[in-house]
Design a protein around this motif. Structure first.
Motif, PDB file in Angstrom:
ATOM      1  N   LEU A 171      22.847  27.702 -71.326  1.00  0.00           N
ATOM      2  CA  LEU A 171      21.536  28.020 -70.763  1.00  0.00           C
ATOM      3  C   LEU A 171      20.384  27.626 -71.686  1.00  0.00           C
ATOM      4  CD1 LEU A 171      22.296  31.480 -69.129  1.00  0.00           C
ATOM      5  CD2 LEU A 171      22.158  29.235 -68.048  1.00  0.00           C
ATOM      6  N   LEU A 172      20.672  27.283 -72.936  1.00  0.00           N
ATOM      7  CA  LEU A 172      19.627  26.767 -73.821  1.00  0.00           C
ATOM      8  C   LEU A 172      19.467  25.265 -73.660  1.00  0.00           C
ATOM      9  CD1 LEU A 172      20.189  28.764 -77.152  1.00  0.00           C
ATOM     10  CD2 LEU A 172      18.522  29.173 -75.327  1.00  0.00           C
ATOM     11  N   GLU A 173      20.556  24.578 -73.400  1.00  0.00           N
ATOM     12  CA  GLU A 173      20.536  23.139 -73.136  1.00  0.00           C
ATOM     13  C   GLU A 173      21.345  22.884 -71.870  1.00  0.00           C
ATOM     14  OE1 GLU A 173      21.540  20.739 -76.551  1.00  0.00           O
ATOM     15  OE2 GLU A 173      20.912  22.324 -77.911  1.00  0.00           O
ATOM     16  N   PRO A 174      20.783  23.232 -70.700  1.00  0.00           N
ATOM     17  CA  PRO A 174      21.559  23.161 -69.449  1.00  0.00           C
ATOM     18  C   PRO A 174      22.075  21.770 -69.112  1.00  0.00           C
ATOM     19  CG  PRO A 174      19.221  23.525 -69.014  1.00  0.00           C
ATOM     20  CD  PRO A 174      19.415  23.720 -70.473  1.00  0.00           C
ATOM     21  N   GLU A 175      21.413  20.728 -69.626  1.00  0.00           N
ATOM     22  CA  GLU A 175      21.875  19.373 -69.313  1.00  0.00           C
ATOM     23  C   GLU A 175      23.258  19.093 -69.918  1.00  0.00           C
ATOM     24  OE1 GLU A 175      19.239  19.333 -72.961  1.00  0.00           O
ATOM     25  OE2 GLU A 175      19.183  20.179 -70.939  1.00  0.00           O
ATOM     26  N   ASN A 176      23.712  19.936 -70.847  1.00  0.00           N
ATOM     27  CA  ASN A 176      25.044  19.789 -71.414  1.00  0.00           C
ATOM     28  C   ASN A 176      26.116  20.495 -70.578  1.00  0.00           C
ATOM     29  OD1 ASN A 176      24.054  18.324 -73.570  1.00  0.00           O
ATOM     30  ND2 ASN A 176      23.817  20.119 -74.878  1.00  0.00           N
ATOM     31  N   SER A 177      25.705  21.250 -69.587  1.00  0.00           N
ATOM     32  CA  SER A 177      26.648  22.008 -68.762  1.00  0.00           C
ATOM     33  C   SER A 177      27.394  21.074 -67.818  1.00  0.00           C
ATOM     34  CB  SER A 177      25.897  23.066 -67.956  1.00  0.00           C
ATOM     35  OG  SER A 177      25.150  23.927 -68.796  1.00  0.00           O
ATOM     36  N   GLY A 178      28.657  21.397 -67.542  1.00  0.00           N
ATOM     37  CA  GLY A 178      29.453  20.589 -66.625  1.00  0.00           C
ATOM     38  C   GLY A 178      30.912  20.972 -66.698  1.00  0.00           C
ATOM     39  N   GLU A 179      31.768  20.159 -66.049  1.00  0.00           N
ATOM     40  CA  GLU A 179      33.189  20.465 -65.989  1.00  0.00           C
ATOM     41  C   GLU A 179      33.840  20.273 -67.353  1.00  0.00           C
ATOM     42  OE1 GLU A 179      36.793  19.838 -62.813  1.00  0.00           O
ATOM     43  OE2 GLU A 179      35.445  18.147 -63.187  1.00  0.00           O
ATOM     44  N   LEU A 180      34.612  21.267 -67.778  1.00  0.00           N
ATOM     45  CA  LEU A 180      35.270  21.227 -69.074  1.00  0.00           C
ATOM     46  C   LEU A 180      36.750  20.895 -68.942  1.00  0.00           C
ATOM     47  CD1 LEU A 180      34.838  21.705 -72.122  1.00  0.00           C
ATOM     48  CD2 LEU A 180      35.392  24.117 -71.732  1.00  0.00           C
ATOM     49  N   SER A 181      37.394  21.381 -67.868  1.00  0.00           N
ATOM     50  CA  SER A 181      38.815  21.097 -67.655  1.00  0.00           C
ATOM     51  C   SER A 181      39.115  21.079 -66.166  1.00  0.00           C
ATOM     52  CB  SER A 181      39.690  22.159 -68.333  1.00  0.00           C
ATOM     53  OG  SER A 181      41.054  21.989 -67.997  1.00  0.00           O
ATOM     54  N   ASN A 182      39.933  20.123 -65.745  1.00  0.00           N
ATOM     55  CA  ASN A 182      40.374  20.073 -64.349  1.00  0.00           C
ATOM     56  C   ASN A 182      41.871  20.342 -64.225  1.00  0.00           C
ATOM     57  OD1 ASN A 182      41.508  17.750 -65.328  1.00  0.00           O
ATOM     58  ND2 ASN A 182      40.368  16.351 -63.996  1.00  0.00           N
ATOM     59  N   THR A 183      42.446  20.945 -65.283  1.00  0.00           N
ATOM     60  CA  THR A 183      43.882  21.241 -65.268  1.00  0.00           C
ATOM     61  C   THR A 183      44.211  22.715 -65.501  1.00  0.00           C
ATOM     62  OG1 THR A 183      44.043  20.664 -67.613  1.00  0.00           O
ATOM     63  CG2 THR A 183      44.527  18.928 -66.009  1.00  0.00           C
ATOM     64  N   VAL A 184      43.356  23.444 -66.227  1.00  0.00           N
ATOM     65  CA  VAL A 184      43.621  24.855 -66.512  1.00  0.00           C
ATOM     66  C   VAL A 184      42.325  25.647 -66.413  1.00  0.00           C
ATOM     67  CG1 VAL A 184      45.617  24.515 -68.018  1.00  0.00           C
ATOM     68  CG2 VAL A 184      43.299  24.495 -68.991  1.00  0.00           C
ATOM     69  N   ARG A 185      42.488  26.925 -66.131  1.00  0.00           N
ATOM     70  CA  ARG A 185      41.353  27.846 -66.217  1.00  0.00           C
ATOM     71  C   ARG A 185      41.372  28.480 -67.603  1.00  0.00           C
ATOM     72  NH1 ARG A 185      39.231  32.555 -62.103  1.00  0.00           N
ATOM     73  NH2 ARG A 185      37.631  33.348 -63.498  1.00  0.00           N
ATOM     74  N   MET A 186      40.216  28.473 -68.269  1.00  0.00           N
ATOM     75  CA  MET A 186      40.119  28.957 -69.639  1.00  0.00           C
ATOM     76  C   MET A 186      39.307  30.244 -69.680  1.00  0.00           C
ATOM     77  SD  MET A 186      39.227  25.243 -71.336  1.00  0.00           S
ATOM     78  CE  MET A 186      38.686  26.011 -72.851  1.00  0.00           C
ATOM     79  N   VAL A 187      39.756  31.178 -70.525  1.00  0.00           N
ATOM     80  CA  VAL A 187      39.059  32.443 -70.732  1.00  0.00           C
ATOM     81  C   VAL A 187      38.934  32.671 -72.231  1.00  0.00           C
ATOM     82  CG1 VAL A 187      39.059  34.922 -70.314  1.00  0.00           C
ATOM     83  CG2 VAL A 187      40.036  33.376 -68.610  1.00  0.00           C
ATOM     84  N   ARG A 188      37.711  32.824 -72.694  1.00  0.00           N
ATOM     85  CA  ARG A 188      37.511  33.092 -74.118  1.00  0.00           C
ATOM     86  C   ARG A 188      37.960  34.519 -74.433  1.00  0.00           C
ATOM     87  NH1 ARG A 188      31.726  31.779 -76.410  1.00  0.00           N
ATOM     88  NH2 ARG A 188      32.693  29.811 -77.043  1.00  0.00           N
ATOM     89  N   LEU A 189      38.840  34.655 -75.424  1.00  0.00           N
ATOM     90  CA  LEU A 189      39.335  35.965 -75.811  1.00  0.00           C
ATOM     91  C   LEU A 189      38.425  36.590 -76.854  1.00  0.00           C
ATOM     92  CD1 LEU A 189      43.174  35.207 -75.953  1.00  0.00           C
ATOM     93  CD2 LEU A 189      41.816  36.101 -74.057  1.00  0.00           C
ATOM     94  N   GLY A 190      38.673  37.849 -77.164  1.00  0.00           N
ATOM     95  CA  GLY A 190      37.759  38.598 -78.010  1.00  0.00           C
ATOM     96  C   GLY A 190      38.019  38.515 -79.491  1.00  0.00           C
ATOM     97  N   GLN A 191      39.192  37.958 -79.918  1.00  0.00           N
ATOM     98  CA  GLN A 191      39.502  38.004 -81.340  1.00  0.00           C
ATOM     99  C   GLN A 191      38.542  37.157 -82.180  1.00  0.00           C
ATOM    100  OE1 GLN A 191      41.543  37.685 -78.906  1.00  0.00           O
ATOM    101  NE2 GLN A 191      43.521  38.714 -79.216  1.00  0.00           N
ATOM    102  N   ASP A 192      38.271  35.949 -81.756  1.00  0.00           N
ATOM    103  CA  ASP A 192      37.327  35.088 -82.465  1.00  0.00           C
ATOM    104  C   ASP A 192      36.831  34.023 -81.494  1.00  0.00           C
ATOM    105  OD1 ASP A 192      39.185  32.685 -82.665  1.00  0.00           O
ATOM    106  OD2 ASP A 192      40.331  34.167 -83.802  1.00  0.00           O
ATOM    107  N   LEU A 193      35.875  33.213 -81.944  1.00  0.00           N
ATOM    108  CA  LEU A 193      35.214  32.282 -81.040  1.00  0.00           C
ATOM    109  C   LEU A 193      36.121  31.145 -80.594  1.00  0.00           C
ATOM    110  CD1 LEU A 193      31.667  31.982 -82.658  1.00  0.00           C
ATOM    111  CD2 LEU A 193      32.384  33.359 -80.708  1.00  0.00           C
ATOM    112  N   ASP A 194      37.183  30.855 -81.344  1.00  0.00           N
ATOM    113  CA  ASP A 194      38.017  29.712 -80.998  1.00  0.00           C
ATOM    114  C   ASP A 194      39.378  30.141 -80.470  1.00  0.00           C
ATOM    115  OD1 ASP A 194      38.226  26.961 -80.742  1.00  0.00           O
ATOM    116  OD2 ASP A 194      39.386  26.782 -82.595  1.00  0.00           O
ATOM    117  N   SER A 195      39.438  31.324 -79.833  1.00  0.00           N
ATOM    118  CA  SER A 195      40.672  31.814 -79.247  1.00  0.00           C
ATOM    119  C   SER A 195      40.505  31.915 -77.739  1.00  0.00           C
ATOM    120  CB  SER A 195      41.026  33.190 -79.826  1.00  0.00           C
ATOM    121  OG  SER A 195      42.200  33.698 -79.244  1.00  0.00           O
TER     122      SER A 195
END
Length: 404
Positions: A171-195
């Motif tokens: 939302l700070l740079e919306p032009e960077n928004s778009g499709e990230l994966s067309n094979t899996v659904r991803m959910v960011r977990l709570g342990q750290d930013l890269d999990s």
């Protein structure tokens, strides 16, 4: 009561038979008397026939309206009884007045104060991500494919998903928004930013869960859930899986762990809470809200939690259930609930506003809003948005505040 209509004494072209038609609760009924032309006596008999038909009609209308009033009185009495049958743990119960809203076009315009700086995001049936201002209807510029330096993803990044696919929102740079994966659904977990949890589903087969970073998921499946199980993905926390056997589990990063049996089938989840329905062997059911580990359990009315749409507010104070034309709001802080009815039904796109005061959902042609916490409870239409087209099946619908 049915719509009142005047008697129609007119004739269709070429039709010598007078017809009397009336609608009772929208059901047309006709009485027709045959009239022979050119004979006064027959004409008088025809007139007496018409008068008799009208007299019979009047009696039938009176009887029908009396029966309708009686039935509605019984229904109202039954509804009143059901709203007072509340577990002792609920301290206060309010019954809001019935709100009759016949068509969407008659709804008032949503106040600007409710939608200022709020955007709605979804994915259409062409797999295009749309992020749109609610106040102006203006769409933010986005890319077809996500444009970002990864990994890792910055904290401000949001992810929304559909079946086996994921979209990135910045939302700070919306032009960077778009499709990230067309094979899996991803959910960011709570342990750290890269999990992250990666969800893979195939019709009629088990759902597979992998855990890893954006460098790649683990090579082996972390866990599986049977086909038909409900999967509730909660950003920055984990995943809840509720099977048809009324057993529930959570995935926090290292496999599925069972939730306490007393929580039953989980129907809604937030970063700190889960809401579920537990039924014993005798068919007696109770609703329960607790932490993901089963702590701080609170019992609430089970009937509404069986509704098709159940949502926990972002501040985790309220649980909203919407089923058919009945809405029920639980205040977990005060232990009270309030129920009301409307003529417009919510659907699975329903989502809370960021301030936990209202809810929004996508109807067939419009975005609708409903003030839930404030009084009076007012349903409205976000007219500036209008039709948003078809949504990709399974696509999340999410509300965000600009700049967050």
């Amino acid at each position: 009561m049915g719509t009142r209509h005047t008697f129609d004494h007119g004739r269709e072209p070429g039709d010598d038979r007078p017809s009397v038609t009336v609608e009772v609760d929208g059901q047309p009924t006709s009485w027709t008397g045959l009239v022979a032309g050119g004979n006064v006596a027959q004409s008088h008999r025809a007139q007496r026939t018409r008068l008799a038909a009208l007299a019979v009609l009047a009696g039938l209308v009176v009887l029908a309206l009396t029966a309708i009033g009686s039935n509605r009185g019984g229904a109202a009495s039954s509804a009143a009884t059901s709203t007072t049958d509340v577990p002792a743990i609920v301290e206060r119960v309010e019954s809001a007045p019935v709100t009759e809203v016949p068509i969407i076009d008659q709804l008032p315009t949503t106040p600007v104060a409710m939608i200022e700086d709020v955007v709605i995001a979804w994915v259409d049936d062409r797999r295009h991500l749309t992020i749109q201002h609610l106040s102006t209807g203006e769409a933010l510029p986005v890319s077809r494919l996500a444009k970002t330096n990864l990994p890792p993803l910055p904290e401000r990044i949001h992810l929304i998903g559909a079946e086996n696919s994921t979209w990135l929102i910045d939302l700070l740079e919306p032009e960077n928004s778009g499709e990230l994966s067309n094979t899996v659904r991803m959910v960011r977990l709570g342990q750290d930013l890269d999990s992250y949890a990666f969800i893979s589903t195939n019709p009629g087969e088990d759902t597979e869960f992998f855990v890893g970073s954006l460098w790649g998921p683990s090579m082996a499946g972390t866990a599986t859930a049977p086909a038909g199980a409900a999967v509730l993905a909660v950003a920055r926390r984990g995943i809840v899986v509720a099977s048809q056997a009324a057993e529930s589990s959570v995935l926090l990063g290292d496999g599925l762990d069972p939730l306490p049996t007393r929580l039953g089938r989980i129907v809604a989840a937030s970063p700190s809470l889960v809401a579920g329905i537990f039924c014993d062997d005798l068919g007696r059911c109770s609703g329960r809200v607790a932490g993901w580990d089963g702590s701080n359990e609170v019992e609430i009315w089970a009937d509404a939690l069986g509704s098709p749409v159940v949502r926990i507010s972002p501040d985790e104070r309220y649980v909203l259930a919407a089923g058919g034309d009945t809405w029920t709001l639980y205040d977990l802080e005060s232990g009270s609930r309030v129920s009301w009815t409307t003529a417009i039904r919510a659907n699975d796109t329903l989502t809370w506003s960021p301030d936990s005061r209202s809810v929004f959902w996508i109807d067939d042609t419009d975005v609708l809003a409903h003030s839930i916490v404030t009084e009076p409870r007012q349903m409205s239409r976000v007219r500036q948005v209008g039709s948003i087209g078809d949504r990709l099946p399974g696509s999340d619908v999410a509300l965000f505040l600009l700049g967050q």
